[in-house]
Design a protein around this motif. Structure first.
Motif, PDB file in Angstrom:
ATOM      1  N   GLY A   1      51.712  45.497  29.658  1.00  0.00           N
ATOM      2  CA  GLY A   1      50.417  45.128  30.344  1.00  0.00           C
ATOM      3  C   GLY A   1      49.533  44.763  29.172  1.00  0.00           C
ATOM      4  N   GLY A   2      50.197  44.610  27.837  1.00  0.00           N
ATOM      5  CA  GLY A   2      49.542  44.426  26.661  1.00  0.00           C
ATOM      6  C   GLY A   2      49.451  42.712  26.534  1.00  0.00           C
ATOM      7  N   LEU A   3      50.187  42.196  27.431  1.00  0.00           N
ATOM      8  CA  LEU A   3      50.186  40.491  27.307  1.00  0.00           C
ATOM      9  C   LEU A   3      50.198  40.096  28.620  1.00  0.00           C
ATOM     10  CD1 LEU A   3      50.816  37.644  26.240  1.00  0.00           C
ATOM     11  CD2 LEU A   3      53.081  38.446  26.059  1.00  0.00           C
ATOM     12  N   ILE A   4      48.956  39.015  28.803  1.00  0.00           N
ATOM     13  CA  ILE A   4      48.840  38.599  30.356  1.00  0.00           C
ATOM     14  C   ILE A   4      49.256  36.999  29.996  1.00  0.00           C
ATOM     15  CG2 ILE A   4      47.381  38.184  32.193  1.00  0.00           C
ATOM     16  CD1 ILE A   4      45.698  40.590  31.277  1.00  0.00           C
ATOM     17  N   TRP A   5      49.912  36.493  30.854  1.00  0.00           N
ATOM     18  CA  TRP A   5      50.247  34.915  30.905  1.00  0.00           C
ATOM     19  C   TRP A   5      49.360  34.592  32.218  1.00  0.00           C
ATOM     20  CZ3 TRP A   5      52.628  32.674  27.279  1.00  0.00           C
ATOM     21  CH2 TRP A   5      53.230  33.249  26.348  1.00  0.00           C
ATOM     22  N   PHE A   6      48.568  33.607  32.003  1.00  0.00           N
ATOM     23  CA  PHE A   6      47.544  33.039  33.093  1.00  0.00           C
ATOM     24  C   PHE A   6      47.849  31.759  33.206  1.00  0.00           C
ATOM     25  CE2 PHE A   6      43.616  30.936  34.473  1.00  0.00           C
ATOM     26  CZ  PHE A   6      43.641  31.562  35.785  1.00  0.00           C
ATOM     27  N   GLN A   7      48.319  31.355  34.529  1.00  0.00           N
ATOM     28  CA  GLN A   7      48.376  29.654  34.742  1.00  0.00           C
ATOM     29  C   GLN A   7      47.420  29.443  35.872  1.00  0.00           C
ATOM     30  OE1 GLN A   7      52.278  27.902  35.508  1.00  0.00           O
ATOM     31  NE2 GLN A   7      51.473  27.738  37.706  1.00  0.00           N
ATOM     32  N   GLY A   8      46.407  28.329  35.620  1.00  0.00           N
ATOM     33  CA  GLY A   8      45.381  28.080  36.319  1.00  0.00           C
ATOM     34  C   GLY A   8      44.668  26.990  35.803  1.00  0.00           C
ATOM     35  N   SER A   9      43.910  26.464  36.603  1.00  0.00           N
ATOM     36  CA  SER A   9      43.102  25.250  36.247  1.00  0.00           C
ATOM     37  C   SER A   9      41.671  25.605  35.763  1.00  0.00           C
ATOM     38  CB  SER A   9      42.955  24.038  36.935  1.00  0.00           C
ATOM     39  OG  SER A   9      42.836  24.569  38.319  1.00  0.00           O
ATOM     40  N   ALA A  10      41.332  26.742  35.757  1.00  0.00           N
ATOM     41  CA  ALA A  10      39.827  27.205  35.094  1.00  0.00           C
ATOM     42  C   ALA A  10      39.415  26.786  33.891  1.00  0.00           C
ATOM     43  CB  ALA A  10      39.911  28.455  35.437  1.00  0.00           C
ATOM     44  N   SER A  11      38.166  26.600  33.698  1.00  0.00           N
ATOM     45  CA  SER A  11      37.684  26.008  32.341  1.00  0.00           C
ATOM     46  C   SER A  11      38.131  27.208  31.470  1.00  0.00           C
ATOM     47  CB  SER A  11      36.384  25.833  32.587  1.00  0.00           C
ATOM     48  OG  SER A  11      35.381  27.007  32.423  1.00  0.00           O
ATOM     49  N   GLY A  12      38.150  26.655  30.127  1.00  0.00           N
ATOM     50  CA  GLY A  12      38.368  27.509  29.102  1.00  0.00           C
ATOM     51  C   GLY A  12      37.382  28.705  28.763  1.00  0.00           C
ATOM     52  N   SER A  13      36.186  28.458  29.048  1.00  0.00           N
ATOM     53  CA  SER A  13      35.235  29.379  28.827  1.00  0.00           C
ATOM     54  C   SER A  13      35.334  30.388  29.879  1.00  0.00           C
ATOM     55  CB  SER A  13      33.924  28.738  28.868  1.00  0.00           C
ATOM     56  OG  SER A  13      33.530  27.869  29.766  1.00  0.00           O
ATOM     57  N   ALA A  14      35.785  29.983  31.237  1.00  0.00           N
ATOM     58  CA  ALA A  14      35.646  30.816  32.289  1.00  0.00           C
ATOM     59  C   ALA A  14      36.807  31.806  32.065  1.00  0.00           C
ATOM     60  CB  ALA A  14      36.008  30.116  33.528  1.00  0.00           C
TER      61      ALA A  14
ATOM     62  N   TRP B   1      47.962  30.155  29.897  1.00  0.00           N
ATOM     63  CA  TRP B   1      47.099  31.000  28.811  1.00  0.00           C
ATOM     64  C   TRP B   1      47.882  32.126  28.420  1.00  0.00           C
ATOM     65  CZ3 TRP B   1      42.424  29.863  26.756  1.00  0.00           C
ATOM     66  CH2 TRP B   1      41.617  28.828  27.271  1.00  0.00           C
ATOM     67  N   ARG B   2      47.928  32.739  27.101  1.00  0.00           N
ATOM     68  CA  ARG B   2      48.375  33.758  26.615  1.00  0.00           C
ATOM     69  C   ARG B   2      47.402  34.728  26.365  1.00  0.00           C
ATOM     70  NH1 ARG B   2      49.884  35.451  21.622  1.00  0.00           N
ATOM     71  NH2 ARG B   2      52.005  36.259  21.350  1.00  0.00           N
ATOM     72  N   ILE B   3      47.187  36.031  27.183  1.00  0.00           N
ATOM     73  CA  ILE B   3      46.220  36.769  26.800  1.00  0.00           C
ATOM     74  C   ILE B   3      46.572  38.247  26.183  1.00  0.00           C
ATOM     75  CG2 ILE B   3      43.849  37.573  27.981  1.00  0.00           C
ATOM     76  CD1 ILE B   3      44.131  35.318  29.965  1.00  0.00           C
ATOM     77  N   LEU B   4      46.159  38.580  25.045  1.00  0.00           N
ATOM     78  CA  LEU B   4      46.394  39.703  24.705  1.00  0.00           C
ATOM     79  C   LEU B   4      45.233  40.783  25.041  1.00  0.00           C
ATOM     80  CD1 LEU B   4      47.663  38.972  21.010  1.00  0.00           C
ATOM     81  CD2 LEU B   4      48.871  39.702  22.920  1.00  0.00           C
ATOM     82  N   VAL B   5      45.575  41.761  25.783  1.00  0.00           N
ATOM     83  CA  VAL B   5      44.491  42.923  26.206  1.00  0.00           C
ATOM     84  C   VAL B   5      45.011  44.590  25.928  1.00  0.00           C
ATOM     85  CG1 VAL B   5      43.622  41.529  28.236  1.00  0.00           C
ATOM     86  CG2 VAL B   5      45.732  43.154  28.305  1.00  0.00           C
ATOM     87  N   LYS B   6      44.185  45.471  25.812  1.00  0.00           N
ATOM     88  CA  LYS B   6      44.648  46.625  25.875  1.00  0.00           C
ATOM     89  C   LYS B   6      45.278  46.936  27.253  1.00  0.00           C
ATOM     90  CE  LYS B   6      41.466  50.119  25.832  1.00  0.00           C
ATOM     91  NZ  LYS B   6      40.251  50.877  24.880  1.00  0.00           N
ATOM     92  N   PRO B   7      46.422  47.489  27.119  1.00  0.00           N
ATOM     93  CA  PRO B   7      47.095  47.433  28.573  1.00  0.00           C
ATOM     94  C   PRO B   7      46.416  48.083  29.575  1.00  0.00           C
ATOM     95  CG  PRO B   7      48.739  48.307  26.797  1.00  0.00           C
ATOM     96  CD  PRO B   7      47.370  47.811  25.932  1.00  0.00           C
ATOM     97  N   SER B   8      45.730  49.305  29.426  1.00  0.00           N
ATOM     98  CA  SER B   8      44.615  49.610  30.470  1.00  0.00           C
ATOM     99  C   SER B   8      43.857  48.733  31.021  1.00  0.00           C
ATOM    100  CB  SER B   8      44.083  51.152  29.965  1.00  0.00           C
ATOM    101  OG  SER B   8      43.332  51.000  28.945  1.00  0.00           O
ATOM    102  N   ASP B   9      43.169  47.818  30.110  1.00  0.00           N
ATOM    103  CA  ASP B   9      42.285  46.810  30.758  1.00  0.00           C
ATOM    104  C   ASP B   9      43.089  45.784  31.517  1.00  0.00           C
ATOM    105  OD1 ASP B   9      40.632  48.200  29.265  1.00  0.00           O
ATOM    106  OD2 ASP B   9      40.418  46.756  27.660  1.00  0.00           O
ATOM    107  N   ALA B  10      44.241  45.715  31.382  1.00  0.00           N
ATOM    108  CA  ALA B  10      45.266  44.529  32.339  1.00  0.00           C
ATOM    109  C   ALA B  10      44.650  44.530  33.839  1.00  0.00           C
ATOM    110  CB  ALA B  10      46.532  44.830  32.117  1.00  0.00           C
ATOM    111  N   PRO B  11      44.728  45.774  34.642  1.00  0.00           N
ATOM    112  CA  PRO B  11      44.126  45.531  35.871  1.00  0.00           C
ATOM    113  C   PRO B  11      42.903  44.883  36.146  1.00  0.00           C
ATOM    114  CG  PRO B  11      44.864  47.595  35.541  1.00  0.00           C
ATOM    115  CD  PRO B  11      45.000  47.103  34.244  1.00  0.00           C
ATOM    116  N   ALA B  12      41.809  45.074  35.337  1.00  0.00           N
ATOM    117  CA  ALA B  12      40.734  44.538  35.469  1.00  0.00           C
ATOM    118  C   ALA B  12      40.597  43.103  34.928  1.00  0.00           C
ATOM    119  CB  ALA B  12      39.404  45.254  34.828  1.00  0.00           C
TER     120      ALA B  12
END
Ligand SMILES: Cc1cc2nc3c(=O)[nH]c(=O)nc-3n(C[C@H](O)[C@H](O)[C@@H](O)COP(=O)(O)OP(=O)(O)OC[C@H]3O[C@@H](n4cnc5c(N)ncnc54)[C@H](O)[C@@H]3O)c2cc1C
Ligand SMILES: Cc1cc2nc3c(=O)[nH]c(=O)nc-3n(C[C@H](O)[C@H](O)[C@H](O)COP(=O)(O)OP(=O)(O)OC[C@H]3O[C@@H](n4cnc5c(N)ncnc54)[C@H](O)[C@@H]3O)c2cc1C
Lengths: 387, 485
Positions: free
Chosen positions: A319-332, A290-301
């Protein structure tokens, strides 16, 4: 007539059409419009996974190839959409220039072969680590030519940096993933490639530390051109001419003198950022990515919420872009992203969720109306952005 | 009067004017609606003063919700709306018609959020461009786009015109610094696009809004990217005895791998006017470049030396680099007062076309030839680094026919820009001024799809309906809009 063949590289079942000029392409789309025959639009096909788009025909722009003009003194390059990125990068390198937005190459992480094209780059608004201070692909796109879903040949923008002549369709086409029209030609701004680079590394730190370091570094005038994190290490990249890079490294080191840091020299720095850009660290797995765009200060949470789902993260863009690799469901994953925007890039075993995050109803309505305007019969990549 | 036509005002709307005004007054706070001829006169034109027409009424709301209320009433009564910021547009973008309501956003002036950790500022769009940077001064940040009109012009107008200034060579124009907007649709609905994130995965609607000249929605709030202030900046002045050599110098600097923050160009006509006006101490020559570089002291020195060696290969008349703040001010002084200085010479028409940097010398030469053919003097002062030209055509507004001659000359220059691969407008927009030249740059199909997009956002064609698109081409869309309310 356009070439038709069965091309096992791209999609086993589909007929592949590969027009060699704009008129031929327009003719093919006009005919498909009349027949309401959907098509999967690809350049090199290094991205669109088979089955994402339900269409019996695949249209590739790969035979619309070649650099039309390259003027290093005016910092402009115009190329046909099917031109391989390799050809373009070589031409730029021969003049010590580059695209400032540093487009990534997805082949390693997606485990695909093929030649990524400049049209695919623009259609995806592909932008790498330098996006944090240099802007995205769309910010360097000067103009486009494309064929819309009725077969009309349209141009917009031009080859100059400043342009307010009518509505800016170039930006709209950039990142539209082939759903509004098929690009035939793109004009992009080039920039001098940095003479040299160095990287400051901070080891053994948390995501919270990393985002704090990023916020401080990016508030300085030292033009940090990369700010990424993974596996407990944060990196800051500095680029420019040698004296400038030495000076900026010194200033940043002083700013962070309370922390332990390591300086990565030019050659290692280049390799490091290529790996970060192309996500080599996520290439061993085939889990969803997944490629997740966030406000950098929200990244830790957000990272904490993602960790709770299992899987791994890395950060880019300060911190404005989080890459996430994992098998969780899309909605999660989308829940964990909170106010962020999560886009699915590697599907893995996930079959039930769309690649694009759901939009606010008012935005979704406008976007749908625009897609209908460009593609009234819904034949361009149906289902890709409107799921 | 001059040659640009506006549609006949709609008689039905004129007849219903008192009711429309009453409806606006009833729905909005006291003082928000202006309709007396003495007061609406102040809104009869923008900085393109050759065209004037007082509107039916002017609404000056203080909140997004009030803008929405006003817009909804205009929507219900099918009244055309002219959004307005500070009215500094040079293309007639904020020019009203007698049957239209001006909705001015200049009273929406709050700063809503400053977030240096995430590098953005959120403001209402009536704030002036300069005041945004002033808000950020203490934090060590600034807002990069810097149109010369920045003291007066608003963020609303900047977004509508995708404005830029001298420093856009490095920092880009408005579209490169805009992250999100809150806006009022033609129906009166309020929607938000973008925000503090570095992009959106869906269609880039924000890119479409920016530069749309008030055709798609009324923008009331903006999230803007902010940038740390550089450690220092210093200009240098380079004089040449020919325009071609100055143009060549620009291309060589850009090609060298250096990235100055600004490269400004002034020709001899402009130099003479400036000298007479502010005595900037500029050399007497065919063209002057002002090049500004940024960084630490050492970085600045390094860049100045490299530019000096590039310039010296071209045998400049003068090369002067600043060492002190006073010297920097002196170098910029003439450039900053150029428009004022030209104004003292008489009336002028300020054009705004762009050309590929490589075609600058050719374009300048051809403009010189046209100047002789038309018998009108022209001065060139512009942002050379990005090929955005601003030829100023001098004429006498009191001499019958001269405005028309100046306009014809201007149109020829803009056509020339398109012929060499450039475009009709880099930053001032199409407005009414360049509306009828659009066919030079675009085919009917290129424009058809743009008008279809307007249909999507503004099905009633209420927002700035007679601007940007040639009237005969937009006629069918406007007629269709009138038929289905
Ligand atoms: C793991 C991964 C990560 C990615 N990350 C990003 C990212 O971060 N940001 C991002 O924006 N993109 C991203 N992309 C996609 C990006 O499109 C590719 O990198 C692109 O450059 C590959 O070129 P291609 O020619 O192989 O494109 P393809 O795979 O053929 O096509 C990519 C997209 O562009 C469209 N397209 C291709 N050619 C044209 C054309 N001529 N006209 C119109 N549409 C066309 C396709 O329909 C498709 O939607 C990612 C892709 C992958 C697989
Ligand atoms: C001396 C001078 C120098 C200039 N220098 C530059 C320069 O260097 N660079 C540059 O780019 N421009 C320049 N300009 C042009 C002008 O200042 C800019 O275009 C500016 O952005 C206009 O802002 P404004 O607030 O005055 O807008 P206005 O003139 O009020 O409006 C401009 C356009 O925006 C629309 N609009 C206004 N408010 C809204 C809103 N809330 N929502 C949607 N649409 C809206 C209007 O309908 C109109 O079409 C200059 C003008 C002058 C007079």
């Amino acid at each position: 007539m356009p070439m038709r063949s069965n091309d096992s590289e791209t999609d086993l079942a589909a007929t592949v059409i590969s027009p060699t000029n704009e008129a031929e392409l327009a003719g093919f789309i006009a005919e498909s419009y009349a027949r309401t025959a959907p098509m999967c639009v690809v350049g090199g096909g290094t991205r669109l996974q088979p089955g994402t788009v339900a269409a019996a025909q695949t249209l590739t722009s790969r035979s619309l190839s070649g650099i039309v003009t390259y003027e290093p003194g005016a910092l402009t390059l115009i190329a046909r959409s099917g031109t391989p990125m390799e050809e373009i990068e070589a031409a730029l390198a021969s003049e010590q220039q580059a695209f400032a937005f540093e487009p990534m190459d997805h082949r390693v992480v997606l485990r695909v072969t093929g030649a990524p094209t400049v049209g695919g780059m623009v259609a995806g608004n592909v932008s790498g680590p330098r996006r944090v201070n240099a802007g995205a692909c769309r910010d360097h796109l000067l103009g486009v030519r494309f064929v819309d879903g009725r077969g009309r040949i349209i141009k917009n923008g031009g080859r100059v940096m400043k342009n307010v002549t009518g509505l800016d369709l170039s930006k709209l086409l950039c990142g539209s993933h082939g759903t509004l029209g098929v690009l035939t030609e793109v004009a992009l701004k080039t920039l001098p490639a940095a003479e040299t680079q160095q990287t400051i590394a901070f080891h053994g730190i948390s995501v919270g530390d990393a985002t704090e370091i990023f916020a401080r570094a990016l508030a300085t005038p030292y033009e940090v051109s990369g700010a990424a994190f993974r596996s407990g290490t944060a990196w800051l990249r500095i680029e420019g001419f040698s004296a400038q890079v030495d000076y900026r490294r010194e200033r940043l080191s002083t700013l962070f003198r309370d922390r332990e840091l390591e300086i990565v020299g030019e050659a290692d720095s280049r390799n490091l950022w290529r790996g970060l850009r192309d996500l080599h660290h996520f290439s061993a797995s085939s889990e969803p990515l997944w490629r997740i765009l966030v406000k950098p200060s929200d990244a830790p949470a957000v990272v904490a919420a993602l960790h709770a789902l299992g899987g791994e993260v890395s950060l880019d863009w300060g911190g404005g872009l989080i890459w996430f690799q994992g098998s969780a469901s899309g909605s999660a994953v989308r829940r964990a992203a909170g106010m962020g925007q999560a886009m699915l890039l590697r599907r893995g075993a996930l079959c039930d969720c769309g690649s694009f995050p759901p939009e606010e109803p008012a935005i979704a309505q406008l976007s749908a109306a625009l897609r209908r305007t460009f593609d009234p019969a819904g034949i361009l990549n149906p289902g890709l952005m409107d799921k | 009067m001059s040659s640009i036509a506006m549609p006949e005002p709609n008689a039905d709307i004129l007849a219903r004017a008192p009711h429309i005004v009453a409806a606006l007054e009833a729905a909005l706070p006291a003082g928000a609606v202006i309709s007396s001829p003495e007061e609406t006169r102040a809104y009869e034109c923008d900085a393109l003063t050759a065209y004037r027409c007082p509107p039916l009424a002017v609404v000056l709301p203080r909140t997004t919700e009030e803008v929405a209320v006003a817009m909804r009433i205009c929507h219900v009564w099918s009244v055309p709306v002219v959004p307005r910021g500070a009215g500094t547009s040079l293309a007639g973008g904020a020019l009203p018609t007698a049957d239209s309501v001006v909705i001015g956003t200049m009273r929406l002036r709050d700063t809503l959020e400053i977030d240096t950790a995430n590098r953005f500022i959120r403001v209402q769009t009536g704030v002036t461009n300069l005041s945004v940077s002033a808000e950020l001064e203490a934090e060590g940040f600034f807002y990069a786009p810097d149109p010369s009109s920045q003291l007066a012009c608003t963020i609303a107008g900047n977004i509508a015109m995708n404005s830029g200034g001298a420093h856009c060579l490095k920092y880009g124009v408005t579209t490169n610094n805009l992250l999100g907007v809150r806006m009022v649709m033609a129906t009166g609905d309020i929607i938000e696009i973008g925000g503090p994130l570095l992009g959106t995965p869906g269609l880039d609607l924000l890119g479409l809004i920016c530069g749309s000249e008030g055709q798609l929605a009324i923008v009331t709030e903006a999230t803007l990217r902010i940038v740390p202030k550089p450690e220092g900046a210093r200009p240098m002045l380079i004089g040449f005895d020919s325009a071609e050599t100055a143009g060549e110098c620009v291309a060589r600097i850009i090609r060298s791998g250096l990235l100055p923050v600004a490269i400004e160009y002034m020709d001899d006509v402009c130099l003479r006017a400036v000298e007479a006006f502010v005595k900037a101490g500029y050399p007497n020559c065919a063209a002057v470049l002002i090049v500004e570089v940024e960084g630490s002291e050492a970085e600045i020195d390094h860049q100045i030396e490299r530019i000096r060696s590039i310039a010296e290969e071209l045998d400049p008349v003068e090369f002067r680099s600043s060492r002190t703040a006073e010297e920097s001010l002196a170098i910029w002084k003439g450039r900053k007062s150029a428009f004022g200085a030209m104004g003292r010479l008489g009336d002028y028409l300020c054009l705004d076309g762009t050309v590929p940097v490589s075609r600058l010398p050719h374009t300048l030469k051809r403009i010189g030839e046209l100047s002789k053919e038309y018998g009108l003097e022209v001065a060139n002062v512009f942002h050379a680094g990005d090929g955005n030209m601003h030829p100023l055509i001098l004429f006498n507004a009191n001499a019958p026919g001269e405005l028309e001659r100046a306009e014809a000359f201007g149109a020829d220059i803009l056509r020339l820009c398109v012929d060499v691969g450039g475009c009709l407008t880099g930053e001032h927009g199409v407005g009414i001024e360049k509306r009828d030249l659009m066919t030079k740059q675009y085919t009917a199909e290129d424009m058809a799809i743009q008008m279809e997009i307007k249909d999507v956002f503004d099905p009633g064609w209420l927002l700035n309906p007679a601007k940007v698109f040639p009237l005969e081409l937009s006629q069918a869309h406007r007629d269709a809009a009138a038929r289905c309310p």
